[in-house]
Design a protein around this motif. Sequence first.
Motif, PDB file in Angstrom:
ATOM      1  N   ALA A  26       0.834  -1.199   0.000  1.00  0.00           N
ATOM      2  CA  ALA A  26       0.000   0.000   0.000  1.00  0.00           C
ATOM      3  C   ALA A  26       0.865   1.244   0.000  1.00  0.00           C
ATOM      4  CB  ALA A  26      -0.914   0.004   1.214  1.00  0.00           C
ATOM      5  N   HIS A  31      -5.381   3.585   1.445  1.00  0.00           N
ATOM      6  CA  HIS A  31      -5.169   2.153   1.270  1.00  0.00           C
ATOM      7  C   HIS A  31      -4.489   1.572   2.509  1.00  0.00           C
ATOM      8  CE1 HIS A  31      -3.318  -1.215  -1.460  1.00  0.00           C
ATOM      9  NE2 HIS A  31      -4.220  -1.685  -0.628  1.00  0.00           N
ATOM     10  N   VAL A  35      -6.531  -0.838   5.320  1.00  0.00           N
ATOM     11  CA  VAL A  35      -6.117  -2.228   5.523  1.00  0.00           C
ATOM     12  C   VAL A  35      -5.636  -2.410   6.961  1.00  0.00           C
ATOM     13  CG1 VAL A  35      -4.451  -4.007   4.863  1.00  0.00           C
ATOM     14  CG2 VAL A  35      -5.584  -2.648   3.098  1.00  0.00           C
ATOM     15  N   PHE A  48     -11.872  -6.250  -3.338  1.00  0.00           N
ATOM     16  CA  PHE A  48     -11.743  -6.174  -1.885  1.00  0.00           C
ATOM     17  C   PHE A  48     -12.962  -6.736  -1.170  1.00  0.00           C
ATOM     18  CE2 PHE A  48      -8.728  -3.077  -3.330  1.00  0.00           C
ATOM     19  CZ  PHE A  48      -7.701  -3.141  -2.394  1.00  0.00           C
ATOM     20  N   GLY A 156      -5.698   0.911  -3.471  1.00  0.00           N
ATOM     21  CA  GLY A 156      -6.755   0.419  -2.595  1.00  0.00           C
ATOM     22  C   GLY A 156      -8.114   0.657  -3.235  1.00  0.00           C
TER      23      GLY A 156
END
Length: 585
Positions: A26, A31, A35, A48, A156
């Motif tokens: 990332a 992003h 996460v 995702f 992301g």
Amino acid sequence: MVVVRPPVQRMSSLFARTLREDPSDATIASHRLMVRGAYIRPLGAGIFSYLPLGWRTLRRIEQIVREEMDAIGCQELLMPVVHPSTLWERTGRFGSLGPELVRFKDRADRNMVLALTHEEIALDLAARLVGSYRQLPASVYHFQTKFRDEPRPRGGLLRTREFTMKDAYTFDPSPESLDATYRHFVRAYVRAFRRCGIEPLVVESDASAMGGSDADEFHAMTSAGEDTIVVCTSCDYGANQEVATTRPPDPDNAEPLPMEKVETPGHETITAVAGFLGLPAHRTLKAVFYWTGDQIAFVAIRGDLEVNEAKLRGTLGAPDLRLAADQELTAAGLVPGYASPVGIDQVTVVVDRSVECTSNLVAGANMPGFHLLNVNFPRDFAADHVADIAAVAAGDPCPKCGAALELRTGIEIGNTFKFGAYYSDKLDASFLSEGGSPQPIVMGSYGIGITRLAAAIVELHHDDHGIIWPASVAPYDVHLVQLGKAEVQEAAERLADDLEAAGLTVLVDDRDESAGVKFNDADLLGIPIRCTVSRRTVRADAVEIKLRHQDERGQVAAADAVARIRAEHDALVAALSPDAPLPDA
RNA sequence: CGGGGCGUGGCGCAGUCUGGCAGCGCGCAUCGUUUGGGACGAUGAGGUCGCGAGUUCAAAUCUCGCCGCCCCGACCA
């Protein structure tokens, strides 16, 4: 009425795992933090899962958008993700769209597609349900999963292949009626984004695709964005760089001189030629070549300017433009490095307006090692198109007011599009007018990328420690950090119950972790209000309150805690006012 | 699709050049001590080293092929 209230969510049982370290793949803040904070997990490139925290946030964003859509009379429905290809064939998109449209066959060998938008289906419904002008205008929207097989997912949730979009479709009896509808949508969009903590920049966008007449984009301005936006430093002009314009250069009105051939051995670039001849770049003519799929386009532009491919695409009506290869030039009789528009036929010539108003330019001679002086358009060569195909650069004059333009980057979080009758003609979607004659439905289309919007919010609202959610979209209203067991736990549970009874959602960190771990996770998750209950606060008969976006923390008497927290929360939401004056869109 | 990088326990990484017991930190489990900003000790579980062929006495390491992911570009909401 039966009201089922779920039990207070405890961190110890939350389906989540926060990460201490940044995931290695990332790069951008949203992003990384989403996460790490257990909001999302990747499954594949641009695909995702939304974990409970992430899903709660998305649903809150959805709800804001839903309220703003409902407020302008747009009606929610739900259209399918998997479509038979029939309607897509009728509009021509089954063939014209590239591999981003996922096509497959069902068991009976029928062509199917994964919807990447819903114009066809929405309009088909309208055609079937609307018979008369009396039923117009009408509009519908839904929140639906889209799948676009993007060439390059990235960042992301910024650019995914599977994503959630709110798309709306409007059906009007006339272009004038669509104009009014369109204004309502622009207003609703600005309100929705503001309520999500984003002041959007509304800019003109490319309307040429699919026969549109008018299109706007809504951008969250952050360096993480992928789009270059041109904005005026003085007035309200703003446009995507793809369509941005500047004032045409002033004609120099110089007397055209006779054309003259000069030797320029080894000088094949603008910089080299200009330097060799002792001229500024804007006295030269740059030749750029594109391959349109079936022919070469010769683009002539002033040497100091760059070609805007989106504009060129529009001018040529060629969607699949790319730079031509040297072999293709040679095959067409052109000499790379010394190409000239003079004496050329067989290729389409596009002349930028900068060339039209500049005299005595230096151009190639179409012979290796030679250039021509004093080339003048249209005296010395012809053009198939004369158009504005130059890319706007920082500092260029604003087309509206003449002040300097600047370039900024943004994330496109929404778009609005007037289609007119483009799809209606293809799908035969008509209604009976007041005069009794069939008229094509006048259509508009409006999108908000919900999952991308979540990423944009994080880009704009975070610090080194984690996310700082606007109170309107946070997964929980209050993050209750419980530091201890026994009477501390009892106090925390009581407070959580009272907060929920007061209409707030609470996440209780009841884990057997050190205070540091809990505080760091609270910062990471970004819930706007943090309360701490510990032995210390229980003894003082108090509760500690800290707002995520502030450094100070304070204590309030336990008896006042709920009212105080409720008030803090209401103030945070109220600060996200949608009612400021609208930017002129 | 072009260029670059990376795939080793849940996460972050070392080991690969120069073939020889699969390691480190964090996390996880159990016990004890701790308890207001990423605690300490002890014990322990967990890995077909992305996949498949090949070379070799021996392959995470060398060769070939494939797959996946990330970044830049092209393209796109």
